[in-house]
Structure formats: structure tokens, C-alpha cells
Design an enzyme around this catalytic site. Structure first.
Site, PDB file in Angstrom:
ATOM      1  N   HIS A 388       0.799  -1.224   0.000  1.00  0.00           N
ATOM      2  CA  HIS A 388       0.000   0.000   0.000  1.00  0.00           C
ATOM      3  C   HIS A 388       0.832   1.275   0.000  1.00  0.00           C
ATOM      4  CE1 HIS A 388      -4.141  -1.469   0.435  1.00  0.00           C
ATOM      5  NE2 HIS A 388      -3.635  -2.445   1.159  1.00  0.00           N
ATOM      6  N   LYS A 583      -8.334  13.575   5.855  1.00  0.00           N
ATOM      7  CA  LYS A 583      -7.529  12.358   5.761  1.00  0.00           C
ATOM      8  C   LYS A 583      -6.465  12.403   6.848  1.00  0.00           C
ATOM      9  CE  LYS A 583      -6.714  13.276   1.545  1.00  0.00           C
ATOM     10  NZ  LYS A 583      -6.533  12.462   0.357  1.00  0.00           N
ATOM     11  N   ARG A 584      -5.787  11.301   7.012  1.00  0.00           N
ATOM     12  CA  ARG A 584      -4.679  11.248   7.975  1.00  0.00           C
ATOM     13  C   ARG A 584      -3.688  12.372   7.695  1.00  0.00           C
ATOM     14  NH1 ARG A 584       0.147   8.133   7.387  1.00  0.00           N
ATOM     15  NH2 ARG A 584      -0.738   7.233   5.503  1.00  0.00           N
ATOM     16  N   LYS A 589       0.893  13.974   2.256  1.00  0.00           N
ATOM     17  CA  LYS A 589      -0.473  14.263   1.822  1.00  0.00           C
ATOM     18  C   LYS A 589      -0.694  15.757   1.634  1.00  0.00           C
ATOM     19  CE  LYS A 589      -2.412  10.062   3.872  1.00  0.00           C
ATOM     20  NZ  LYS A 589      -3.018   9.433   2.680  1.00  0.00           N
ATOM     21  N   THR A 691      -8.701   6.247  -1.474  1.00  0.00           N
ATOM     22  CA  THR A 691     -10.093   5.867  -1.725  1.00  0.00           C
ATOM     23  C   THR A 691     -11.032   7.012  -1.377  1.00  0.00           C
ATOM     24  OG1 THR A 691     -10.196   4.821   0.477  1.00  0.00           O
ATOM     25  CG2 THR A 691      -9.745   3.388  -1.411  1.00  0.00           C
ATOM     26  N   LYS A 695     -14.721   8.276  -3.107  1.00  0.00           N
ATOM     27  CA  LYS A 695     -15.970   8.566  -2.389  1.00  0.00           C
ATOM     28  C   LYS A 695     -16.479   9.958  -2.737  1.00  0.00           C
ATOM     29  CE  LYS A 695     -14.029   5.673   1.182  1.00  0.00           C
ATOM     30  NZ  LYS A 695     -13.092   5.713   2.310  1.00  0.00           N
TER      31      LYS A 695
END
Length: 845
Positions: A388, A583-584, A589, A691, A695
Site C-alpha cells: 500500500h 484524511k490522515r 499528503k 479511496t 468517495k
């Protein structure tokens, strides 16, 4: 026939411990169609009333919302059990066993009701009892079994396997307190334990008889049989009991059910009575506390040696218990462990369960008396590994010293696997003499250059039949970067399986208004076949349909505005563009890129207050790991900026900033259907898939993102004109990182970026501590590992093009509708069918 994985697991021959029992895995079951008829409503109403009285000891007058939730969950669980008992059960030819350290399942009531076709029946039954279904659903705590995308993906996959009829069992840990419950104290993240199990979990079935003794430490001895066969015997110094708890996973329309088996850690003996009676009351329970720590918390900090050891203990604990359980089941059903590859496919979800390779070898050799060759054949034809991430810290490595101390027998097996592996490759002589040593070092399971460490990613790769990436780009990068030398040894091993999401959770349940609109527009078949969403595309410019689509969004934005006000005290305007990044929190990110752009936008609005600015609400959410200092500082910066911006009358009505605390699945179900813009802005080449991007796009949010992870495939499906792409691509990232002083040059070339960084560094948002955010700005100026400075100007450009697009409602809604219409390929049902056919070789039920 009774589906006894959900009812009564029976002891099986071949279990390793005298008290261990492996319950047969769930067979598929065909539930009768349950309508919202008067009889069904009355039956469910009385069942809820009975559960309230006889299981919870409450009357309707004294019941709290939490009691109504528990009673309703027990009544629904009873219907799952009844359907299992009514269904004819047989042993499937092949099962999938999905091992994951996380399962971010969220709340289960809406899933159970929706998939059983009982939502309206439950609503009506509760209404007759004077109770609102929404209040009951809100009383259910999110299951604290995961953190981010890894766990949510595992939950989607489990639901999809049940929905399309793949016989499967998930295996994980039953965490008492999850990751943590996040709150903010003056903008600083504070962590507290989750208490989701404080009043029990009505969905689960405790299995105290299904327990395994898991060993740690100790010594390894040898013996020789009369035939001269040498056997090794591991004698652990410590034993921890793994006790099973099963949660049913109901598939769409109740046609199939699988189980999620979670392991709780317990001590062999709850108390040392001799020490207790001797006056050492604390020491008497020390062994119990040490054992139970394994299932206390998800991802304990590994910044200390003790934390690292606990992480490894967790990973081995659940992997070992799961392998023993499935092997005992296989032996009971098939007799011979040699046939395991024909009847079981084990999927390792990331590197956390990679210890399965030596553990399965140990079980087969030491406990089932297979030869090394036979054991290796079984192992490498049963295990499969999903990677991942390409980030080094996620490709786990463990110190050899720790492994030898904690798992001595496993290190013997790893050494032998590695020796045979390197011997085989050295014979091929693929490299010249000058390169041979470096080449063997690159493919070795043991890292020698920076302290001796076991490479768990390499171990999983070598022991798996198939290794898959989770987006096209990620899979290509696996082949050319982190696993390039291993890929050269077996070019067919790495395959791509792009992630997906379950539409039942993220469309039907999360956005019932949009789901109703889709059903009314293209027919009820869309609930079973998401490809029918394509029919919405013909209505993308139909004013009547667009108005209904926009009204659904407005309703969800108004609902989210209430949530924001309740949780933060900040009022936001549903008419503004809701710009969301949830998100985390991690530097790659690039929440910081969004935050810096927010500062630049704030400066621009203040410089030209009379300009026609597009009203925008920046919504953040996500947790930072407790020991991740930079990530926690990014949260503090966002919160401090929010305070300054939201209190500034000059930007009122143009810009607001919100950071919602304690991001979770249930909160995501409120945020995602309300989002207009989805921020997917990671450094290209570092996000494996994502993901959340799927969504948001399914629910009609437009994506602003880099060409990273699944963003590329989303662009290809929704159309380049319906997504906002910016920034360097993966090749450009690597090239830029090779340039000297690239960050300083980028800042010098961008006055807007320089001004934003100067404002942050000056203490404008932290006057009581002017240097508070210097670690962030200094890092960007000196290093900027994740190329925020390189992408900033293009990010600013695309954001202003988004402003212009928002001012064209007709064009915006056409793009949004096309996103919803073209997202069917990203269903986790599609992903699971691909895994079943091309990796697991298992037939659908």
C-alpha cells in the site's frame, strides 16, 4: 443447516492447544426477502422491546438512546442468525482469509439495515415505540478498529466479498481503545483513549472456546528421530491467549454473510495468587497487563524500544492466531495441510502480517511435520501480499536483535529462506563481480547497511504467490523502484488491482437523497448494478434534473453546517464552495500546501477586499500520529489560521476555515456528500491509491489533485475536463528532487509563496509565540522533501480556475453529475471480482 461460525463453534481435531477451537468459516446464505409489511414491523418492534427488557434490563421509560441502539442491534443480529440457521450450509471449495491490522468498519447499523432490506421496517418499528431511528443510529459508537485508508479499504473489501458471494473471513485485532479520540485544546491536538467498548458491542459473538496460545521469546531446541530427521522445538518464555470475537458482515440484499474474526489478548492466568497473597498486589497482575497491552491500542508509538516491541508483538499475535485458526479449520475439513493452496487464499493487507511467511512455515514444518520443500510450496502458493505504500517507514523493518529475542524460531526460518534465496540468485551470475555484492544486498531479506534489520516487505514479496499494487501508477512504481530487483527475478509476480469503495456505504447509506434521485432517474437496477449510473450523464444539462441534484447537495451542506456549528462553534454558509481535505495528517499528503494557499488567499482578499471573490469554506479533518511532531504542528497552524481568518471582518463572507476534530467514518458520511471540492494533493508518486478521492467523486465533488495514485484513473474515467489537475508528475518529482536548492529557487521565483511563508514565520498567527511555526517554514526553505514549493504556483493557478468554474453553476453541476455518472468502475465489487479471478482463483457464490 446451522452456520456455526456465527452460532456455536465446535472444537476441531488438530487444534494446537487443548482449549483451542477453530470455528468453520461462514458459508454463503440466502436470506428471505424481508419487506416493510405490517407483520414485519410488528415482529421487529416486539423483538426490540424484548431485547430492551430481557437483554438490557430496561423499560421504554428508562431507556437511553444507547439502550435503544443496543436493543435494535440485537434484534437485527437475531435476524442474521435466523437467516444463517435457515440457509443450507456446505463447505465452500475455497475460502479467502483477509489479514489486516485495521478494519475501519465505522457504525454497522445502517449497513445491516440497508443490506438486509430492513431500513424502513426498523424505522417504522421504532416509531411505534416512540423512538426516532436517526437518534438510535447516532447512539452507535464508531468501532475503533482502524485509522485511515488501509482500514477503510479492508472494511469495503469485506462488505463486497459478502455482497458478491466470495466465502471469506477477515482477521484482525479487537482493540479496546483504537488509535485515540482526538480533541483540540487551543488548537493543539490532544489524544484520549476511545471508549467504544465501554458498554459492550452488541454485534459481536464472543468465542471464549476459540482461543490459541501465542508464544514469545524463549529458546529453540533440537531433537533427532530414529530416521535421522532433525526437528526443532520452540519453547516460548511467555504465552498470551488469543480469544476470538466474531462480527457478522452482511452482504447486499442479505444473500451472503461472512465473518470478521477479531482477536483479544489475554494472559494465561489472570493473576499470580502467590505474589498477590505475598503483598505484591500490583506485581501479581503485571503479566496480565503486559499480555492485554497487545490489544489495547492501535499503532502504539514506536518512538521507543518498548513501543517497537509492542508493535511487533501485535503483528505476530494476530497473524499467528489467524494462521492456527484457519489451519485447524482446513485440517478438520480436508485432512491434509498439503492441499491448503487448493482451498484457501490468504491475503496480507500491507506488510503488518508479513510475519505470516515464517509463521506458516514453522507451523507446517514443526507442527505438521512437512518437509522444507513441501512447506515452502504450500506457503508460496497460499499467501498473497498487497503493498500500500512506497514510503520507507511503511515498508517495515525490524531489528534482528529484537526478532531473535522475541521470535527466535522465526529468525532461524528467515535466515534459511534468505540463504536459499541468495544462493539461488548468486548461481545465476546476473551481475558482474563488481556489482554482485550490491545486487545480493538489494534483494536480501536482511538489511546490513544501517544496522541489521529484517525487511518485512521483501519477506512478504518473496513468500507470496502474487504481489499487487493498488493503482496503475503505484504498481508501475513498485516494479521500477522499491521492488525493482525482486521484480526482475519474477516479472509475473507483481500485478495491479486498483482499489475500490463499497457503493452501499458511500452512496446508498451516506447519500440517500442522491440515491433516490438516481433510482427515480435510471431505475432501481442501479442499486445492484452501478454501471447504470451512466444513465445520469444524459441529464447533466437538463435544468430540472440539475436543480434536483443541486438541491440534494444543498440539503447535505446545510446538515454539515449544523455539525460544524455543534462541534466547533463556527457558522458556515451552505451557499459557499465547500473545499474539503479530510484524511490522515502526513507531510506527503500535503495538508500544509492547502494551509499555505489559504494564507495566500487570505492575503489576496485583504489586499483587494472589493474584488468579487468566490466564497469558500476550507474544511479540514484528520488525525496526526501522537509522536509525529510536524504533523501536529500543521494541525495547530491550521487551527490558528482559522481563528485569525474567521475573526477578521475584512474577509467575512469570502473565506472561512474549519478543522473538525476526531475525524471518523461516521463524520465522513456527513462530510463527503456535502463537499463541492475534494483536495487530493499528495506529492506525485507517493500516494498508493487513495479511496477518499473515489468517495468524493461518486458523490459529485470535483477533484483538485496531482497525477498521483488513483487520481490518474479517476481522470481517465470522469474525463480530464471534469477534474482539476496541477503539479509535477512522478518523473518530474524525482527530477526536481535531484536539483540543488530547488526549494529556495521556487520560493524566490514566487512572491506570493514567499509572502505567505513570511507571514506564517513572522508570528502573525501565533503572536504569543512568534517562532512557533518556524520549524515548518524553515523546513520548506531548506529541504521541502514533498515539493510543496515546487507545486505551489500551479496549485494557486488551479484554485483560481476553480473559483471561475464555481461562478458558472451550469457548468459546475454538469461536471459534478458526470463525476457521479462515470464512477461505477471504482466499486469495490469490481476490485473483489478481479482479486477472485486473477489472484485468489476462487469462485463466487
Amino acid at each position: 443447516m446451522l452456520n456455526d461460525v456465527l452460532i456455536r463453534p465446535a472444537p476441531l481435531e488438530g487444534a494446537h492447544e487443548e482449549h483451542a477451537a477453530a470455528a468453520p468459516a461462514p458459508a454463503s446464505w440466502a436470506a428471505p426477502t424481508l419487506s416493510a409489511s405490517g407483520d414485519a414491523v410488528v415482529d421487529l418492534r416486539e423483538s426490540i422491546r424484548a431485547k430492551l427488557a430481557f437483554s438490557l434490563g430496561r423499560t421504554p421509560e428508562t431507556a437511553r438512546p444507547r439502550d435503544w441502539f443496543a436493543a435494535t442491534a440485537l434484534a437485527l443480529r437475531e435476524r442474521i442468525v435466523a437467516a444463517c440457521m435457515a440457509a443450507e450450509r456446505g463447505v465452500p471449495n475455497k475460502r479467502v482469509y483477509y489479514l489486516s491490522l485495521e478494519f475501519l468498519i465505522g457504525r454497522l447499523m445502517s449497513d445491516a439495515m440497508n443490506n438486509l432490506g430492513l431500513t424502513e421496517t426498523t424505522r417504522a418499528a421504532l416509531k411505534e415505540l416512540g423512538v426516532d431511528l436517526g437518534a438510535v443510529e447516532d447512539a452507535e459508537p464508531d468501532a475503533a478498529l482502524g485509522n485511515g485508508g488501509l482500514g477503510r479499504l479492508a472494511a469495503c473489501f469485506m462488505e463486497s466479498m459478502a455482497s458478491i458471494g466470495i466465502p471469506a473471513m477477515g482477521y484482525g485485532i479487537r482493540y479496546d481503545h483504537g488509535l485515540f479520540r482526538q480533541s483540540f485544546e487551543d488548537g493543539w491536538q490532544r489524544e484520549a483513549p476511545e471508549t467504544w467498548l465501554a458498554e459492550g458491542n452488541p454485534w459481536e459473538f464472543a468465542r471464549p472456546e476459540a482461543a490459541y496460545a501465542i508464544g514469545f521469546g524463549g529458546t529453540v531446541t533440537m531433537s533427532s528421530s530414529e530416521e535421522g530427521v532433525i526437528r526443532r522445538h520452540w519453547q516460548p518464555a511467555e504465552i498470551v491467549r488469543a480469544v476470538a470475537h466474531d462480527v457478522p458482515v452482511v452482504g447486499w440484499r442479505g444473500r451472503h454473510v461472512n465473518a470478521l474474526r477479531l482477536w483479544k489478548a489475554e494472559a494465561g492466568e489472570p493473576i499470580d495468587l502467590a505474589r498477590f497473597n505475598g503483598g505484591d498486589h500490583v506485581g501479581a497482575v503485571a503479566a496480565r497487563m503486559r499480555a492485554e497491552a497487545i490489544s489495547r491500542v492501535l499503532y502504539p508509538s514506536d518512538s521507543s524500544a518498548e513501543g517497537q516491541e509492542l508493535r511487533l508483538r501485535q503483528e505476530y499475535f494476530f497473524t499467528a492466531a489467524s494462521l492456527r485458526d484457519l489451519l485447524a479449520r482446513h485440517v478438520a475439513e480436508r485432512g491434509d495441510v498439503r492441499s491448503l493452496p487448493d482451498h484457501a487464499a490468504i491475503q496480507l493487507n500491507d506488510t503488518h502480517p508479513a510475519i505470516a511467511v515464517p509463521e506458516l512455515m514453522r507451523l507446517l514444518i514443526d507442527e505438521h511435520s512437512l518437509s522444507w520443500e513441501d512447506a515452502w510450496h504450500v506457503t508460496t502458493n497460499t499467501l498473497h501480499y498487497t503493498n500500500h505504500t512506497l514510503l520507507p517507514e511503511a515498508l517495515e523493518t525490524w531489528p534482528v536483535e529484537l526478532m531473535e529475542r522475541l521470535l527466535p524460531r522465526h529468525m532461524q526460518i528467515i535466515y534459511l529462506i534468505n540463504w536459499m534465496h541468495l544462493e539461488e540468485q548468486s548461481k545465476h551470475g546476473r551481475q558482474g563481480p563488481a556489482d554482485a555484492e550490491a545486487y545480493l544486498a538489494s534483494i536480501s531479506l536482511i538489511e546490513e547497511s544501517n544496522g541489521r534489520r529484517v525487511r518485512m516487505g521483501h519477506l512478504a514479496f518473496h513468500g507470496a504467490r502474487r504481489v499487487n499494487g493498488v493503482s496503475a501508477l503505484h504498481t508501475d512504481l513498485m516494479r521500477t523502484t522499491v521492488f525493482s530487483d525482486l521484480h526482475a527475478l519474477d516479472s509475473d509476480k507483481i500485478v495491479n488491482k486498483t482499489n475500490g469503495i463499497t457503493f452501499r456505504r458511500w452512496f446508498h447509506n451516506a447519500n440517500p437523497g442522491l440515491t433516490r434521485l438516481a433510482v427515480e432517474t435510471v431505475g432501481a437496477g442501479v442499486l445492484d448494478d452501478p454501471e447504470l449510473l451512466r444513465g445520469l450523464e444524459a441529464h447533466a444539462e437538463d435544468p430540472a434534473f440539475v436543480a434536483r441534484y443541486a438541491a440534494v447537495r444543498r440539503e447535505r451542506k446545510e446538515a454539515l453546517a449544523k455539525v460544524v456549528a455543534e462541534r466547533t462553534g463556527i457558522d458556515i454558509d451552505p451557499a459557499a464552495l465547500f473545499d474539503v481535505q479530510v484524511k490522515r495528517i502526513h507531510e506527503y499528503k500535503r495538508q500544509l500546501l492547502n494551509v499555505v494557499e489559504t494564507v495566500a488567499l487570505y492575503q489576496a482578499i485583504k489586499a483587494e477586499p472589493h474584488r468579487d471573490w468566490t466564497p469558500r469554506v476550507k474544511i479540514f479533518g484528520g488525525k496526526a500520529a501522537p509522536s509525529y511532531v510536524q504533523a501536529k504542528l500543521i494541525i495547530k497552524l491550521a487551527c490558528d489560521i482559522a481563528k485569525a481568518v474567521n475573526d477578521d471582518p475584512e474577509v467575512a463572507g469570502r473565506l472561512k476555515v474549519v478543522f473538525l476534530p476526531n475525524y471518523s467514518v461516521s463524520l465522513a458520511e456527513s462530510i463527503i456528500p456535502a463537499a463541492d471540492l475534494s483536495e487530493q494533493i499528495s506529492t506525485a508518486g507517493l500516494e498508493a491509491s487513495g479511496t477518499g478521492n473515489m468517495k468524493f467523486a461518486l458523490n459529485g465533488a470535483l477533484t483538485v489533485g496531482t497525477l498521483d495514485g488513483a487520481n490518474i484513473e479517476i481522470r481517465d474515467h470522469v474525463g480530464a475536463e471534469n477534474i482539476f489537475i496541477f503539479g509535477l508528475e512522478a518523473d518530474g518529482v524525482r527530477a526536481r528532487q535531484a536539483e540543488p536548492d530547488y526549494a529556495a529557487k521556487a520560493i524566490q521565483a514566487s512572491p506570493r509563496l514567499a509572502a505567505a511563508l513570511d507571514m506564517i514565520a513572522s508570528g502573525r498567527f501565533s503572536p504569543e509565540e512568534p517562532a512557533r511555526f518556524r520549524p515548518l517554514t524553515d523546513d520548506l526553505r531548506r529541504r521541502d522533501q514533498y515539493l510543496l514549493t515546487a507545486d505551489f504556483d500551479d496549485y494557486w493557478r488551479v484554485q483560481r480556475s476553480i473559483d471561475a468554474a464555481w461562478r458558472d453553476p451550469r457548468g459546475w453541476w454538469a461536471k459534478a453529475i458526470r463525476n457521479t455518472a462515470r464512477m461505477a468502475w471504482f466499486s469495490s465489487d469490481r476490485a473483489m471480482r478481479e482479486y477472485a479471478a486473477e489472484i485468489w482463483r476462487v469462485r463466487l457464490g
